[in-house]
Design a protein around this motif. Structure first.
Motif, short mmCIF file in Angstrom:
data_model
loop_
_atom_site.label_atom_id
_atom_site.label_comp_id
_atom_site.label_asym_id
_atom_site.label_seq_id
_atom_site.Cartn_x
_atom_site.Cartn_y
_atom_site.Cartn_z
N ALA A 32 0.81 -1.23 0.08
CA ALA A 32 0.14 0.07 0.11
C ALA A 32 0.70 1.18 0.18
O ALA A 32 0.52 2.43 -0.64
CB ALA A 32 -0.97 -0.04 1.25
N ALA A 33 2.11 1.16 0.71
CA ALA A 33 2.71 2.34 0.90
C ALA A 33 3.62 2.68 -0.61
O ALA A 33 3.63 3.67 -0.98
CB ALA A 33 3.71 2.22 1.95
N VAL A 34 4.17 1.42 -0.94
CA VAL A 34 4.68 1.64 -2.46
C VAL A 34 3.73 2.01 -3.49
O VAL A 34 4.24 2.92 -4.51
CB VAL A 34 5.32 0.26 -2.87
N ALA A 35 2.40 1.67 -3.40
CA ALA A 35 1.51 2.00 -4.40
C ALA A 35 1.41 3.78 -4.10
O ALA A 35 1.25 4.38 -5.11
CB ALA A 35 0.21 1.20 -4.11
N ALA A 36 1.08 4.01 -2.82
CA ALA A 36 1.19 5.47 -2.78
C ALA A 36 2.26 6.29 -3.36
O ALA A 36 2.05 7.22 -4.08
CB ALA A 36 0.90 5.82 -1.25
N GLY A 37 3.39 5.88 -3.14
CA GLY A 37 4.48 6.52 -3.67
C GLY A 37 4.70 6.50 -5.26
O GLY A 37 5.28 7.53 -5.82
N LEU A 38 4.00 5.50 -5.62
CA LEU A 38 4.00 5.61 -7.14
C LEU A 38 2.85 6.09 -7.83
O LEU A 38 2.70 6.08 -9.19
CB LEU A 38 4.18 3.97 -7.73
N GLY A 39 1.97 6.71 -7.23
CA GLY A 39 0.65 7.45 -7.58
C GLY A 39 -0.50 6.29 -7.84
O GLY A 39 -1.43 6.87 -8.45
N TYR A 40 -0.59 5.20 -7.24
CA TYR A 40 -1.73 4.22 -7.26
C TYR A 40 -2.44 4.16 -6.05
O TYR A 40 -2.06 4.16 -4.90
CB TYR A 40 -1.12 2.75 -7.75
N GLU A 41 -3.60 3.42 -6.25
CA GLU A 41 -4.43 3.10 -5.03
C GLU A 41 -4.13 1.67 -4.58
O GLU A 41 -3.25 0.96 -5.41
CB GLU A 41 -5.80 3.04 -5.33
N ASP A 42 -4.04 1.50 -3.55
CA ASP A 42 -3.85 0.09 -2.83
C ASP A 42 -4.25 -0.91 -3.59
O ASP A 42 -5.54 -1.00 -3.85
CB ASP A 42 -4.07 -0.18 -1.42
N GLY A 43 -3.58 -1.74 -4.13
CA GLY A 43 -3.93 -2.97 -5.00
C GLY A 43 -4.16 -2.76 -6.46
O GLY A 43 -4.36 -3.61 -7.32
N ASP A 44 -3.71 -1.44 -6.83
CA ASP A 44 -3.74 -1.25 -8.29
C ASP A 44 -2.34 -0.99 -9.11
O ASP A 44 -2.23 -0.69 -10.32
CB ASP A 44 -4.41 0.24 -8.80
N THR A 45 -1.31 -1.27 -8.33
CA THR A 45 0.28 -1.27 -8.85
C THR A 45 0.38 -2.39 -9.74
O THR A 45 0.22 -3.41 -9.52
CB THR A 45 1.23 -1.47 -7.60
#
Length: 248
Positions: A51-64
């Motif tokens: 979830a944190a990596v997703a946020a850092g990449l500009g995605y919602e959790d689960g969408d990376t």
């Protein structure tokens, strides 16, 4: 023994608790800079939260997308010298053999793998079979942390003790399939002794960045290791909002 292999053994050794009140505490970096901060603070290993990596990449959790997640993990691994375990959600639909090789290419020494998809718990037998395939492909090259979602996917009126009993059943199947550790995410503190009494091997417990309850207390209740999900990233974002507001 190669560098990655030695890191895997180091990571495994860190899960052998010296005392009940001394669990392994793994902060969750989301990029190279946050990983370096965690290592500078003295942590011996890291565990990336999806979830944190997703946020850092500009995605919602689960969408990376899988490619971006693996690339992010690789950047974190390159930035530090300590072992890094990677949260790769449900495996992105990648076959076990390829999944293992892609993880190893990042330099990660471990992984989190979830037992729910689309908000629904997977069949525990089928998931155990899949974990066994991951273990066969990985051999001793990866430390596999099997996340158990009975607490976060259960209906709101589910008795926590019932969810704990379901978690214990799933844990037994996953450990038999080769999981090195299990992670009953969302387990209330008061059921941790029940989980500890019914689960063989290391247990991952979700901690809080406020330290309430403390890592020592969670260890005494049965936690082998403690992770924080996206807690560090979200706390950092709150701090940044305050700094940014002060600049206006």
């Amino acid at each position: 023994m190669g560098r990655t292999e030695s890191k895997v053994e180091t990571f495994r050794a860190l899960h052998r608790r010296k005392a009940p009140g001394d669990p392994l505490v793994l902060p969750g970096p989301w990029d190279a800079a946050s990983a370096r901060v965690c290592v500078e603070a003295g942590f011996p290993a890291l565990a990336t939260p999806s979830a944190a990596v997703a946020a850092g990449l500009g995605y919602e959790d689960g969408d990376t997308p899988a490619d971006e997640m693996f690339a992010a993990v690789a950047r974190i691994v390159r930035a530090v010298d300590v072992p890094v375990s990677a949260d790769i959600e449900g495996g992105y639909g990648i076959a076990p053999g390829e999944l293992v090789e892609r993880l190893l290419e990042t330099g990660a020494v471990g992984c989190n793998l979830e037992d729910s998809e689309g908000g629904v718990l997977k069949d525990p037998g089928a998931h155990a079979d899949w974990l066994a395939e991951v273990r066969r492909a990985a051999a001793d090259r990866l430390f596999v942390n099997a996340r158990i979602d009975t607490f976060i996917r259960a209906p709101g009126d589910t008795d926590p003790k019932q969810a704990a009993e379901q978690a214990i059943e799933r844990a037994a199947a996953y450990v038999a399939a080769g999981a090195d550790c299990v992670y009953p995410i969302g387990a209330p503190v008061d059921v941790l002794p029940l989980l500890r009494s019914g689960i063989q091997g290391p247990i991952n417990v979700h901690g809080t960045v406020t330290g309430d309850p403390s890592s020592t207390a969670l260890g005494e209740l049965g936690a082998t290791r403690i992770t924080f999900g996206p807690g560090l990233q979200r706390e950092s974002a709150r701090a940044l909002r305050g700094i940014a507001a002060g600049l206006r």
